[in-house]
Design a protein around this motif. Structure first.
Motif, short mmCIF file in Angstrom:
data_model
loop_
_atom_site.label_atom_id
_atom_site.label_comp_id
_atom_site.label_asym_id
_atom_site.label_seq_id
_atom_site.Cartn_x
_atom_site.Cartn_y
_atom_site.Cartn_z
N GLU A 82 12.84 15.46 2.31
CA GLU A 82 12.72 15.27 3.76
C GLU A 82 12.30 13.84 4.09
N LEU A 83 11.26 13.34 3.42
CA LEU A 83 10.82 11.97 3.70
C LEU A 83 11.81 10.95 3.16
N ALA A 84 12.49 11.26 2.06
CA ALA A 84 13.52 10.35 1.53
C ALA A 84 14.64 10.18 2.55
N GLU A 85 15.06 11.28 3.15
CA GLU A 85 16.12 11.21 4.16
C GLU A 85 15.67 10.41 5.37
N LEU A 86 14.43 10.64 5.80
CA LEU A 86 13.90 9.92 6.95
C LEU A 86 13.84 8.41 6.65
N ALA A 87 13.30 8.05 5.49
CA ALA A 87 13.19 6.63 5.12
C ALA A 87 14.57 5.99 5.01
N LEU A 92 0.83 -1.20 0.00
CA LEU A 92 0.00 0.00 0.00
C LEU A 92 0.86 1.26 0.00
N ILE A 93 1.95 1.25 0.75
CA ILE A 93 2.88 2.39 0.79
C ILE A 93 3.46 2.60 -0.61
N ASP A 94 3.79 1.50 -1.29
CA ASP A 94 4.33 1.57 -2.64
C ASP A 94 3.32 2.21 -3.59
N ILE A 95 2.09 1.78 -3.53
CA ILE A 95 1.04 2.32 -4.41
C ILE A 95 0.82 3.79 -4.14
N VAL A 141 3.19 10.54 -0.95
CA VAL A 141 4.15 10.06 0.06
C VAL A 141 3.81 10.54 1.46
N GLU A 142 3.21 11.72 1.59
CA GLU A 142 2.84 12.19 2.93
C GLU A 142 1.76 11.29 3.53
N THR A 143 0.79 10.88 2.70
CA THR A 143 -0.25 9.96 3.15
C THR A 143 0.37 8.61 3.51
N ALA A 144 1.33 8.18 2.70
CA ALA A 144 2.03 6.92 2.96
C ALA A 144 2.76 6.98 4.30
N TYR A 145 3.44 8.09 4.56
CA TYR A 145 4.16 8.24 5.82
C TYR A 145 3.20 8.25 7.00
N LYS A 146 2.06 8.92 6.84
CA LYS A 146 1.06 8.93 7.91
C LYS A 146 0.59 7.51 8.20
N MET A 147 0.44 6.71 7.16
CA MET A 147 0.03 5.32 7.35
C MET A 147 1.10 4.55 8.14
N ALA A 165 7.61 -0.45 11.46
CA ALA A 165 7.83 -0.67 10.03
C ALA A 165 9.13 -1.43 9.82
N ASP A 166 9.13 -2.31 8.82
CA ASP A 166 10.33 -3.08 8.50
C ASP A 166 11.03 -2.48 7.28
N LEU A 167 12.06 -3.16 6.82
CA LEU A 167 12.82 -2.68 5.66
C LEU A 167 11.95 -2.50 4.43
N GLY A 168 11.01 -3.43 4.22
CA GLY A 168 10.14 -3.34 3.04
C GLY A 168 9.27 -2.10 3.05
N VAL A 169 8.74 -1.76 4.20
CA VAL A 169 7.89 -0.58 4.33
C VAL A 169 8.70 0.69 4.09
N TRP A 170 9.86 0.79 4.76
CA TRP A 170 10.70 1.99 4.58
C TRP A 170 11.24 2.05 3.15
N GLY A 171 11.55 0.91 2.57
CA GLY A 171 12.03 0.88 1.18
C GLY A 171 10.96 1.35 0.21
N ALA A 172 9.71 0.97 0.47
CA ALA A 172 8.61 1.42 -0.38
C ALA A 172 8.43 2.93 -0.28
#
Length: 176
Positions: free
Chosen positions: A79-84, A36-39, A46-52, A60-67
């Motif tokens: 900003e979100l790229a650096e955080l992820a 879902l984060i990927d979609i 991406v802001e909605t994805a981060y809120k999720m 969150a695991d590697l897959g979630v942060w990678g997405a």
């Protein structure tokens, strides 16, 4: 079928995610959230994805942060790229993909000093970029090969299958 970035596909994905939980009583796992984060990321949300991610009932695991990091490529949300990337590096300090993806996002945004800093950080932390390879199953045997390598014993058969798959994907409108 629409492209993942289509608003309809996002709505449909959210519908199935919610029905999985509410109608079918299936508790989502990290891989469900990662999809879902990927979609959401591919659709520029991406802001909605981060809120999720923040609202997930577990870490969150590697897959979630990678997405999320991959989604930041589409919106160039630094900003979100650096955080992820930081979260991926925290979970797996030698994960070369996070460094490379962050570097590519910086490059796309024209942030060349940050590109250099990430590459320098890779060297300092002795993180090596992994060699990319592909694999496919032929006659119940998994075959591995490196991009550009034509020495594989079945290279002609592999190329034939790839051309067939590409043609089928065009017919099915997965690619244009």
């Amino acid at each position: 079928m629409g492209f993942i970035g289509d608003a309809g596909m996002v709505k449909e994905s959210l519908y199935w995610f919610d029905s999985m939980k509410n109608s079918y009583k299936v508790a989502p796992r990290c891989e469900h959230y990662a999809c879902l984060i990927d979609i959401l990321g591919r659709s520029g949300q991406v802001e909605t994805a981060y809120k999720m991610i923040q609202e997930m009932p577990f870490e969150a695991d590697l897959g979630v942060w990678g997405a999320l990091l991959a989604g930041c490529r589409f919106s160039l949300n630094i900003e979100l790229a650096e955080l992820a990337a930081r979260e991926i590096m925290r979970l797996d300090p030698k994960n070369s993909g996070a460094y490379v993806m962050l570097s590519n996002i910086y490059a796309a945004a024209g942030l060349w000093r940050k590109v250099s800093r990430v590459r320098r950080l890779m060297k300092e932390n002795e993180v090596k970029k992994q060699t990319a390879f592909s694999w496919m199953e032929i006659d119940n045997t998994v075959q591995y090969f490196v991009g550009g390598d034509v020495s594989h014993i079945a290279i002609d058969e592999i190329h034939t299958v790839i051309v067939q798959l590409y043609s089928q994907m065009k017919v099915m409108e997965y690619i244009t």
